[in-house]
Structures are given as C-alpha cells and as structure tokens.
Design a protein around this motif. Sequence first.
Motif, mmCIF file in Angstrom:
data_model
loop_
_atom_site.group_PDB
_atom_site.id
_atom_site.type_symbol
_atom_site.label_atom_id
_atom_site.label_comp_id
_atom_site.label_asym_id
_atom_site.label_seq_id
_atom_site.Cartn_x
_atom_site.Cartn_y
_atom_site.Cartn_z
ATOM 1 N N ASP A 137 1.036 -0.981 -0.035
ATOM 2 C CA ASP A 137 0.207 0.075 0.018
ATOM 3 C C ASP A 137 0.912 1.438 -0.114
ATOM 4 O OD1 ASP A 137 -1.819 1.966 0.656
ATOM 5 O OD2 ASP A 137 -2.426 1.383 2.432
ATOM 6 N N GLU A 179 -1.063 10.407 0.848
ATOM 7 C CA GLU A 179 -2.511 10.096 0.903
ATOM 8 C C GLU A 179 -2.922 9.370 2.263
ATOM 9 O OE1 GLU A 179 -5.510 6.744 0.198
ATOM 10 O OE2 GLU A 179 -3.360 6.595 1.160
ATOM 11 N N GLU A 180 -2.061 8.734 3.034
ATOM 12 C CA GLU A 180 -2.107 8.243 4.270
ATOM 13 C C GLU A 180 -2.477 9.279 5.270
ATOM 14 O OE1 GLU A 180 -2.726 5.150 4.284
ATOM 15 O OE2 GLU A 180 -1.474 3.960 2.690
HETATM 16 CO CO CO Z 1 -3.143 2.834 3.404
#
Ligand code: CO
Length: 329
Positions: free
Chosen positions: A166, A196-197
């Motif tokens: 991921d 994004e995280e």
């Molecule tokens: Co993630």
Amino acid sequence: MKELLQQLTAAYGPSGRENEVAELILKLLEGKIDTARRDALDNLICERKGTDPKGKRIMFSAHMDQIGMVVTHIEKEGYLRISNVGGLSVSNLRARRVRFSNGVQGVMTEQPLKPGETSSLHTCYIDVGASDATEAEKLVKVGDMAVFAEPGFTVNQHRLAAPAMDDRSACALLVSLMRDLPPCPHTVVAVFSTQEEVGCRGSATAAYSVEPDEGIALDVTLCGDQPEDRKLAINLGDGPAIKIMDARSISNPALVDALFSAAKRAKVACQREVLPYGGTDASSIQLSRGGVPVCTVSIPCRNVHSPCEIVDLRDMEGAKKLLLSYLLG
Ligand code: CO
Ligand code: ZN
C-alpha cells in the motif's frame, strides 16, 4: 512486474518524505513520458500526450507514501516515543524491525502494561540500541520518521509480501502501464501522489493543476477471504477490483460500466468492490474544481497497513490488461 514491485517496496517514503520513491520512479520511466514535473506538495506528475485532439485527459493516481511512525520525544533511557503517520494499529507494532531515512534501524516494542492499562501508541517505543538519551539523539531527532523494515519476500509462486504494498504495488502497476502503453488517443497523466495516508492531500493539488476529464485512483483494497473475517466480497487472486463505493467516494456509474466493459473485452476477471470504510485519492480528485468523475481500480491485498502486506502478481497483471484495454478502447 515482480522486479518493479521489489524495487519500489524497498524504497523509503513515509507521508511527506516521498523523494526517494519519486526519484526511483522518474528513472524507471525515462524515455516513456513526454513531461514530468514535481509540484509544491512533491507530487510527481508525468504526462503522455494523446494522438487524438478530441481524446480525453485521463488522470491516474497512485500514492507514493507509506504509513510510518514519527518520533515525538526521547526518553532518558534512550527509547524513542512515537506517534503515527497514517493508520497504525498497535497489534502490528510489537517486536517489529523499523528503519529511518538515515539508515538507523530499531525495534518497535510495547512496554509491559500496568494493570488496567490498554495498548496504544503511548505504550510503544522504538529501541535504537542507545543506552541513554544523549546517545539516542546522536542517531535520531524528534520529527524523524521510521517505516517498517522487514524485507520483501515471495509467498508461494504468485504472491509477494512486503511493507508498503500500500501503495507501491499501484506505483509498480502505473509505471508498468506507462512503459508498455502504445500510442493512445487519450492524454494520460500519471500522478504519483504524496500524503495519501494522512488524508489524500497530494492528489487534491495534483487534480487541481492537471484538470482531468476523469480520474482513476489505483490503490490496494482489503480482502474478505480470511477465516472469521468481515464479509467483504474481495478475494486475493480473483482479479483486480473495480470500486463501486467506499466511505469517501461513490464511483461514477458510467466510468464503472466502461471499466467493466474494457475488462470484458480484455477477458480479465474483475471483482465488484464495495468497501464500507476507507478512501482513496479518488475522494479528493472528485472534489477538484467543478468536480471530476472518478473510480478506483484496486489491487486486493492482505494485512493492509502491516509489515507483511500480501498481493498477488496475477491481480496486478489483470489490472494492467484492464487499464490498457480501457485506454485503447
Ligand atoms: Co493505506
Ligand atoms: Zn493506499
């Protein structure tokens, strides 16, 4: 694909510190794109012009950042207290090997709990082998970020485990797609996004400047194929998933249909994904300017946000075939 995956998952890149990943991707894409630029949030934005002036402007987004831990303070015994960068669960933090950008390694540990105390990030620390704070401070500063350092490995023939699947698996997919994309009627903008995280921040500014006609996020999704697991209709190895919705975006129905038709033409088995939680870069792309139709193509992944995230290479090859079929119509 396997080699790309191994190279990309080995790179260091927690949220806001994605440079090593971006530089690697730029090298991997040399000669395969018309333009590449970085923006103020450090997104890497690569563009390939379409052959048809009436073609669409299609943005893909795969995030470069991975989850990590940030040092909040250093105990007098030399242990590093931490906070999370992205979603971390304590059950994945006990006795784990971690590393910092300067090469310092350590072991993430949980201290013995007092009666009535529950596990949290406050009961965890990183042991970098220092005997006191002065020694620890020579190795690491408050604000430095660590990531899981388990090396990637093969699990049976078609599956790989590593931290940062991921979303480096999607970075590998997008790199591979751009490398093998023949002249295409549409302009394709491959965005390798940042942060994004911590809330899909990079893709928001990227979408604003790219001004796409449509946006397709590429990310991992959870599987529902483990014993006693929540009932998600996603299985590892059954093909890429086309997202209908998750907690933060509802995919554009026409785009979902077009992707399923493309999969059918390419004879790629695809799964229908409904994820009751989570979100991808699609959530911020869709809200850019006057709005953008979006969808997410997902790579099924086991143990998401752990040091041993598992993906199946056949799902990734399927996703690539699907996207090529979509672009070449
Ligand atoms: Co993630
Ligand atoms: Zn992700």
